[in-house]
Design an enzyme around this catalytic site. Structure first.
Site, PDB file in Angstrom:
ATOM      1  N   GLU B 194       1.066  -1.196   0.065  1.00  0.00           N
ATOM      2  CA  GLU B 194      -0.159  -0.120  -0.039  1.00  0.00           C
ATOM      3  C   GLU B 194       0.880   1.231  -0.154  1.00  0.00           C
ATOM      4  O   GLU B 194       2.058   1.293   0.239  1.00  0.00           O
ATOM      5  CB  GLU B 194      -0.955   0.150   1.111  1.00  0.00           C
ATOM      6  CG  GLU B 194      -0.542  -0.413   2.539  1.00  0.00           C
ATOM      7  CD  GLU B 194       0.609   0.497   2.832  1.00  0.00           C
ATOM      8  OE1 GLU B 194       0.760   1.711   2.982  1.00  0.00           O
ATOM      9  OE2 GLU B 194       1.796  -0.251   3.464  1.00  0.00           O
ATOM     10  N   GLU B 336       4.528  -0.409   1.857  1.00  0.00           N
ATOM     11  CA  GLU B 336       4.532  -0.779   0.526  1.00  0.00           C
ATOM     12  C   GLU B 336       4.786  -2.170   0.283  1.00  0.00           C
ATOM     13  O   GLU B 336       4.460  -2.589  -0.998  1.00  0.00           O
ATOM     14  CB  GLU B 336       5.897  -0.082  -0.209  1.00  0.00           C
ATOM     15  CG  GLU B 336       5.965   1.310  -0.151  1.00  0.00           C
ATOM     16  CD  GLU B 336       7.386   1.568  -0.852  1.00  0.00           C
ATOM     17  OE1 GLU B 336       8.249   0.880  -1.299  1.00  0.00           O
ATOM     18  OE2 GLU B 336       7.833   2.868  -0.884  1.00  0.00           O
TER      19      GLU B 336
END
Lengths: 377, 377
Positions: B194, B336
């Site tokens: 994300e 991430e």
């Protein structure tokens, strides 16, 4: 990134008084490049991510930089695993339920590619070299097997010295030689491995003697022994440590308590440091070898990383004594180099992230100007 | 290895009342195969090593077996990382010092292959797909970018609901769809990723609301904020949780507190479970998504592995609540998908060891007969 020149030599013959491969390696161990490490840390703060947000990966990157002598170190690959195999006279004290011949059987399994370390090394793109430094059986020449046998197993450490200092030096030389040869053949990272039925007893005795901890604290269940066998093992370790002369130097302690593969591992670690490659150290047995190496050539430790935390209590004693934080903690206690091998992708990632992640500036990320967030924001 | 048939359906529409991809996935989540897991554990005891000596690797092997429905599961590769990106109206409350436009800038960096997750995914042989579920800017069509935008960022959760339940359902659908599509395209393992400036505030609010913990316990420094900003962030989280109706269902809580990428992550997890692939979950934001997923479709949790422990306090709260032990603990807090990606080699190793290590019998190791050591010896 100023390379120290002419300073930092750490021991000539590494306190062994020898003139062989180990002494040569010991004399070649220099402090790693602190300037390159600092430059790597600065580079990390310029990458497109919050400063410090990669935690241990950033520290590992700086460590690799210090070894490579450059802020953006190359990936430490390919790696080479050396599995040092030897037998232990203390097996006679019934400190394990596995028969002694399992050492030779597992050497054959390693050479056939069927041991767990073979599986993991294949996955990681690492080679496996098996080194006989003291298996108590004549092994047939086989591709992948190096014959560096010092003797057919150690003597029983419960009743007297495991080996002579000359034999300990020979095993140290073997380890240092193997490290140099693997790096000469292209390895850019070394991984410690070992195989030897009853070797947790020798490792516990060494750790007790070199750290001053009681036998009860550093002696564990190894492959999974019962209470009675553990009590016998603790008593053996305690007597062996008491038998060892107080104030004896690390070479004398090594010779007194063994084992041959632990001595070779100590030489291997120093050989890797001399060749300026990172050395990823496995669990308890390798930790005992690292402890010996650190007593003989303290600076060698700068090139070493603890790959994982073995569940053996003596392994944590070594980590504590040497102030090392392992990369992984997955409950392993197999040895062979398996825990260290599992840590390799993290080590490689540390180098890749430094070299390949975009900088904040290149990524056009806002806040890289004076009024932006920056460090600590 | 008996596959439960017609039992274990866990929720129809997963409590969302929807009819889209998420509801379909929720209805397709079945318990994994406990028989295959037991067979994998038995196989481990036959391998040429002391029983249990590979610790977590043995448990992971059994888990992969339960998902694959076979005692010797194939390596869960290739893996696919989905990075869900979205913005957060709560950014207006000055809970972070990074400008909101950094979300779009990092999406561009991800698409250019320059973010840390790109580097790690390349190393692990994993693909990276970027999914816009709510970036507060119009993004130009680019290869590797999926446009599943539900809205241009959430509303400010400090002052009212972050989104409507319809929007939350749309984001759940997007996540479930992406999971199904990646598996259809060949992925055999999914990794949650994300990107969203201010998303630790939304994650903290969700974790507080769903676990009942106070805001102070689950709200952290995110990218590295100072004391004053942290105090403001805690107050925002506390007010938002107080604003949320007591006894509200998980979908209502999700809509109230956001964010869009967290909703999509919850859908992604359930989509992976429906497709019967292992889902390796990253840190705090993904943990919040996993928490939502576990409240909507509890059985989905059986397919999920915590890749690492983020240093954000709310991440540990999620792990504790869901009784998960992360594979890695390396001090990361980037997100991430980086921590989960780093865990992939360990997961792959768990499968390889089961399939490739020689058995004691094949290795000709002594003590495999009745009088030998065996388990517990």
């Amino acid at each position: 990134m100023t390379e120290p020149s002419g300073t930092g030599r750490t021991g000539g013959t590494g306190g062994t008084g020898g003139t062989g491969a180990f002494a040569t390696a010991a004399a070649a161990v220099h402090p790693p490049d602190a300037g390159a490490a600092a430059a790597a840390r600065q580079h990390h703060d310029r990458l497109a991510k919050p400063p410090g947000s990669l935690g241990r990966l950033e520290a590992l990157g700086a460590w690799l930089a210090s070894i490579a002598g450059t802020p953006l170190p190359p990936a430490p690959a390919p790696a080479a695993v050396a599995v040092f195999a030897a037998d232990h006279g203390v097996h006679a004290q019934r400190v394990t339920t596995w028969p002694q011949e399992v050492t030779a059987q597992m050497v054959a399994t390693l050479l056939a590619g069927g041991a767990t370390i073979n599986v993991l090394a294949r996955q990681m793109g690492a080679s496996v070299t098996v080194v006989d430094v003291g298996v108590a059986a004549a092994l047939a020449p086989t591709p992948g097997l190096l014959d560096r046998k010092v003797r057919f197993g150690t003597a029983d450490l419960a009743t007297g010295p495991a080996m002579t200092e000359t034999e300990a030096r020979a095993a140290l030389d073997a380890g240092a030689e193997v490290a140099a040869d693997l790096v000469a053949a292209g390895a850019r990272c070394l991984v410690t491995g070992e195989m030897g039925i009853a070797n947790t007893t020798a490792a516990a005795a060494l750790v007790a003697a070199l750290t001053g901890r009681p036998a009860t604290e550093v002696t564990g269940r190894g492959t999974g022994i019962d209470e009675l066998t553990l009590a016998r093992k603790v008593a053996v370790v305690q007597r062996a440590v008491e038998r060892t002369e107080p104030g004896a130097g690390p070479l004398a302690v090594l010779a007194s308590l063994g084992g041959l593969e632990i001595a070779a591992l100590a030489g291997f670690v120093v050989g890797g440091a001399a060749a300026r490659v990172p050395v990823v150290v496995d669990g308890f047995i390798a930790g005992a070898g690292l402890l010996v190496a650190s007593r003989l050539v303290p600076e060698a430790l700068s090139y070493c990383l603890a790959g994982h935390r073995s569940t053996e209590p003596g392994a944590s004693a070594v980590l504590h004594d040497l102030r090392l934080t392992p990369v992984l903690d997955l409950g392993l206690r197999l040895g062979e180099g398996t825990g260290a091998c599992l840590a390799l992708p993290v080590v490689e990632a540390a180098a890749r992230v430094l070299a390949e992640t975009a900088t904040l500036e290149a990524a056009g990320v806002s806040g890289t100007q004076p009024n932006g967030p920056g460090r600590g924001a």
